[in-house]
Design a protein around this motif. Structure first.
Motif, mmCIF file in Angstrom:
data_model
loop_
_atom_site.group_PDB
_atom_site.id
_atom_site.type_symbol
_atom_site.label_atom_id
_atom_site.label_comp_id
_atom_site.label_asym_id
_atom_site.label_seq_id
_atom_site.Cartn_x
_atom_site.Cartn_y
_atom_site.Cartn_z
ATOM 1 N N PRO A 336 0.839 -1.213 0.000
ATOM 2 C CA PRO A 336 0.000 0.000 0.000
ATOM 3 C C PRO A 336 0.867 1.254 0.000
ATOM 4 O O PRO A 336 1.945 1.282 0.596
ATOM 5 N N ASN A 380 -5.239 1.709 -2.685
ATOM 6 C CA ASN A 380 -4.749 0.689 -1.759
ATOM 7 C C ASN A 380 -5.684 -0.510 -1.680
ATOM 8 O O ASN A 380 -5.226 -1.660 -1.568
ATOM 9 N N VAL A 384 -4.406 -4.326 -2.566
ATOM 10 C CA VAL A 384 -4.516 -5.403 -1.575
ATOM 11 C C VAL A 384 -5.437 -6.515 -2.057
ATOM 12 O O VAL A 384 -5.130 -7.702 -1.937
#
Length: 849
Positions: A336, A380, A384
């Motif tokens: 991230p 992010n 992920v």
């Protein structure tokens, strides 16, 4: 008669102008038949002066140059000069009773038609008759109503104020699609409030420097004019004259400020400066085409059918086994990104997006402090989860003519420009910055792939390829160079094969591989022109053009191609999809290895859904220097042999004299000087010089390292460009000596600029700032025993005996030039210090010694 500052002793001329607003310069020339060694130099200087002052010219007369006999003296230099300045000579039949072509008609910027030679005997020369016309505008386009948002300087502040009033909790979701959907809804709500869409009739195109103040003064001027015409009073006439003077002065000041602002904003980025000013200088004429939704649909079908047809032409030879994994490392997941890093990244990016962006890219950068946390959550969550929002996978195509003047009704004359959302480019840049260290650490990319890589460039590719060819021909070998052309290479890439490359050759696993799977899944495109649009269509192949990751993914896709070239011991170099292979061959040597290599390359390309276009593939054979030995038989190759080819913007000829490239450069630079003459009355001296560096100097310096050792005649033509540019900038005449002018400008002559570029690459290679294939051409000098020379940072000079051509190779000339430098320059601590010291040193050699 128009007077010129060029001193002419070798021929006579009469000049005059036709027309008022855009005059055509007409020049009538007579050159005596007796040879004069100063003719070419004076002729070149005259053309240099003409082409910087006039956009259109017609030159004719009795030159007494036997154009019909290329072998005669003077003819080659004369025709090279015409080609350098972009002059077209159209007389092709005898104009003299001895069956020679002596009377010539040449021009640029106009059209000459119906040329004929009347053989009526009036004298020993025949009359040459022709018509000529000037380009005219082709009318106005029909007015189309458009939906637009009005963005003002206050829009950013209003956006921030409105956006912060929304409940922040509604803008955070763990699913990237949901997060982006809610974020777009919030942005759309704000934009509809502060800058709603309005249907507007496009305003007439005014000069971009006109503003509200100039418009008000123009209205005042019109009122005074009407009053004077009505009452005919002298006081009214005086008021009208004063209002007109004030309006004209305001326009001049506004225009000067407009161009000064452009140059000041982009002074540190020559590419952006050139692009911006080139758009202003270019004609705003666009072909008259009725833009409709049906036309957009036709473009979409044409582009999709083109790629589909290419894939259908590919006959796969069967399964081609992939090489074993070359990457010993694994890349399992993306990290991230932090908020400060994201803000720095977005601020540094070019503000380019697509028409579907709710918030325009430039406005987005202005409101970044407010929206950055929400963008951070979207990016992010995508990194992920390995899921890319579907909006990021939709591209908008905008067709643009490949060249001005092409038929706009032929869809094949258009190039599809792909535009992706600005936020999708931000996400791709984040991924790019994380994956590149992995690729570099494990040496995944091919050593000879120079496309879109740090420290790599077209210039470094030119140096390596040119060095290898020069040394091979100098040793007595012929060198065959093949420029492979792949049809729509980026568009035909197979997604499944590319994902296999990413997993097996790059070592991408886990959620990172899932991210790339999502990246290629369900991509779509549509065509949009003005407010008209086609339906969306699925795009099952290709890497997205106009993206950050596209060139990198294609470079990964063709990694196995280098293994084939190495298998057959064939030299090669890649720049994205530009592929060149070259192989030295002695006389009567079999070219069977080259044929076998090309056959296997074709099979591999077919197995990977890439099509080699035999018709556009170029092939050239460079001959040994001064040798008359027979060349190998290349008739088995399916490509036509060319005498000159264009290699990444550089024209290469079979003799490697670089005359065609020099001629093209002279032509291009003088064309740019004619364009800049429009800006000369507007810009001050400092801004004009900055513009000249973007338009002229950048062309002179492009890949000039390979011009080391070219003939004095070719070098003088390049120096002619710099001399004409210096005179153009400083308003000095031809009678003044050029050396003091260049010294005052601190412009190194072309001769030293070439050496400067070579030594710059040497410094980069010795300090880890150049590609490995450049660094390996240089060897630091290490004495066999302890000597003081071991601390002098010298380079080892190759021991092989080189003829004149071999001295031009980078690996031969670079060590000699480097060792001749003073020690303090070789010991420079940084590239900035090195450039400063080197320029000072060359300046002293050129102007002070």
């Amino acid at each position: 008669m128009i007077s010129f500052t060029t001193i002419i002793n070798s021929f006579e001329l009469i000049t005059f102008e036709l027309g008022n607003t855009h005059p055509v310069l007409c020049v009538l020339v007579y050159r005596p038949p007796k040879f004069n060694k100063d003719f070419i130099e004076e002729w070149s200087e005259l053309l240099a002066e003409i082409t910087t002052k006039y956009e259109r010219a017609l030159i004719m007369g009795d030159f007494n140059v036997h154009i019909c006999c290329p072998a005669k003296p003077l003819v080659k230099d004369f025709t090279d000069t015409l080609d350098s300045f972009g002059l077209k000579q159209v007389v092709s039949v005898p104009t003299h009773n001895q069956s020679h072509i002596l009377d010539l008609v040449m021009f640029y910027g106009i059209n000459v038609n119906n040329l004929s030679v009347d053989e009526t005997v009036i004298s020993d020369h025949f009359p040459v008759l022709f018509d000529f016309d000037c380009p005219v505008s082709l009318g106005k386009r029909s007015v189309v109503l458009r939906q637009t948002r009005v963005i003002t300087p206050a829009t950013a502040d209003r956006f921030c104020a409105s956006f912060t009033e929304l409940p922040a909790s509604t803008l955070f979701y763990t699913n990237p699609d949901d997060a982006l959907r809610v974020f777009h809804s919030a942005c759309l709500m704000v934009m509809d409030t502060i800058a709603p869409l309005k249907v507007r009739r496009p305003k007439p195109k005014f000069d971009p420097w006109l503003n509200s103040h100039t418009h008000e003064l123009r209205r005042l001027c019109r009122r005074c004019e009407r009053k004077w015409k009505k009452d005919k009073l002298s006081i009214s006439h005086e008021l009208f004259r004063n209002a007109l003077d004030e309006y004209q002065k305001a326009v001049r000041n506004s225009r000067n400020k407009y161009f000064a602002s452009i140059i000041s904003t982009h002074s540190g980025n020559q590419r952006a400066l050139y692009k911006t000013l080139n758009a202003v200088l270019s004609s705003d004429y666009s072909p008259t085409v009725a833009i409709t939704d049906d036309l957009c649909s036709q473009f979409l079908s044409f582009f999709l059918d083109k790629v589909s047809n290419i894939r259908s032409l590919i006959i796969s030879p069967g399964e081609v086994l992939l090489p074993a994994s070359v990457c010993t490392g694994r890349f399992d997941h993306f990290e991230p990104i932090t908020l400060p890093a994201l803000e720095r990244l977005i601020s540094s990016m070019k503000p380019s997006g697509c028409p579907d962006d709710i918030v325009p890219a430039r406005l987005f950068q202005e409101v970044l402090p407010v929206v950055a946390p929400h963008v951070l959550n979207i990016i992010n969550s995508s990194l992920v989860s390995g899921i890319i929002p579907s909006v990021f996978k939709h591209a908008v195509l905008q067709p643009l003519l490949k060249k001005s003047g092409l038929d706009p009704t032929d869809l094949g004359n258009f190039r599809p420009i792909s535009k992706l959302p600005f936020l999708s480019k931000v996400m791709e840049k984040v991924v790019y910055n994380q994956i590149m260290p992995h690729l570099n650490n494990f040496g995944v990319l091919d050593k000879f792939q120079s496309g879109f890589r740090q420290y790599h460039s077209t210039e470094s590719a030119h140096i390596r390829v040119f060095n290898d060819i020069i040394l091979a021909t100098d040793s007595g070998s012929h060198v065959a160079l093949v420029m492979l052309d792949l049809s729509a290479a980026f568009d035909t890439v197979d997604h499944d094969i590319l994902l296999s490359r990413l997993e097996n050759l790059v070592g991408i696993k886990g959620s990172a591989l899932d991210w790339f799977c999502s990246y290629f899944d369900n991509r779509s495109i549509r065509v949009r022109m003005d407010d008209c649009s086609s339906p969306s269509a699925a795009l099952p192949w290709g890497v997205p053009q106009g993206s950050i990751l596209g060139p990198l993914l294609f470079s990964i896709y063709i990694i196995p191609l280098g293994l084939i070239f190495r298998k057959f011991n064939i030299n090669f170099h890649l720049y994205a999809d530009d592929c060149q292979i070259y192989v030295p061959l002695k006389a009567f040597t079999s070219i069977q290895p080259l044929l076998d290599c090309l056959s296997e390359v074709k099979d591999w390309l077919s197995a990977n859904f890439l099509l080699l276009n035999d018709f556009k593939t170029e092939f050239i054979v460079f001959t040994p220097n001064g040798l008359s030995s027979s060349a190998p038989d290349f008739s088995a190759l399916p490509f036509k042999i060319s005498q000159t080819i264009v290699n990444l913007g550089i024209k290469m000829d079979v003799a490697l004299k670089m005359d065609p490239h020099v001629n093209q450069m002279v032509k291009s630079c003088f064309y740019q000087l004619r364009r800049l003459s429009k800006l000369k009355p507007i810009l001050n001296r400092r801004h004009l010089e900055t513009t000249i560096h973007a338009f002229i100097t950048s062309r002179l310096d492009y890949s000039n390292a390979i011009l080391f050792g070219i003939s004095k005649a070719a070098l003088s033509r390049l120096q002619l460009i710099q001399n004409a540019t210096a005179r153009f900038l400083t308003n000095t005449g031809r009678r003044q000596h050029i050396t003091p002018i260049l010294a005052r400008l601190h412009w190194l002559p072309v001769h030293y600029r070439i050496r400067f570029k070579i030594l710059l690459f040497v410094f980069k290679a010795l300090n880890g700032l150049a590609p490995p294939y450049i660094s390996e051409l240089l060897t630091p000098y290490v004495p066999g025993r302890t000597l003081r020379s071991g601390d002098l940072h010298l380079l080892k000079i190759p021991r092989q005996r080189c003829k004149t051509r071999g001295e031009r190779a980078f690996s031969v000339c670079a060590p000699k030039l480097w060792n001749d430098l003073p020690l303090h320059i070789r010991l420079s601590s940084s590239i900035g210090v090195f450039k400063s010291h080197l320029k000072t040193y060359f300046y002293s050699l050129a102007f002070i010694t």
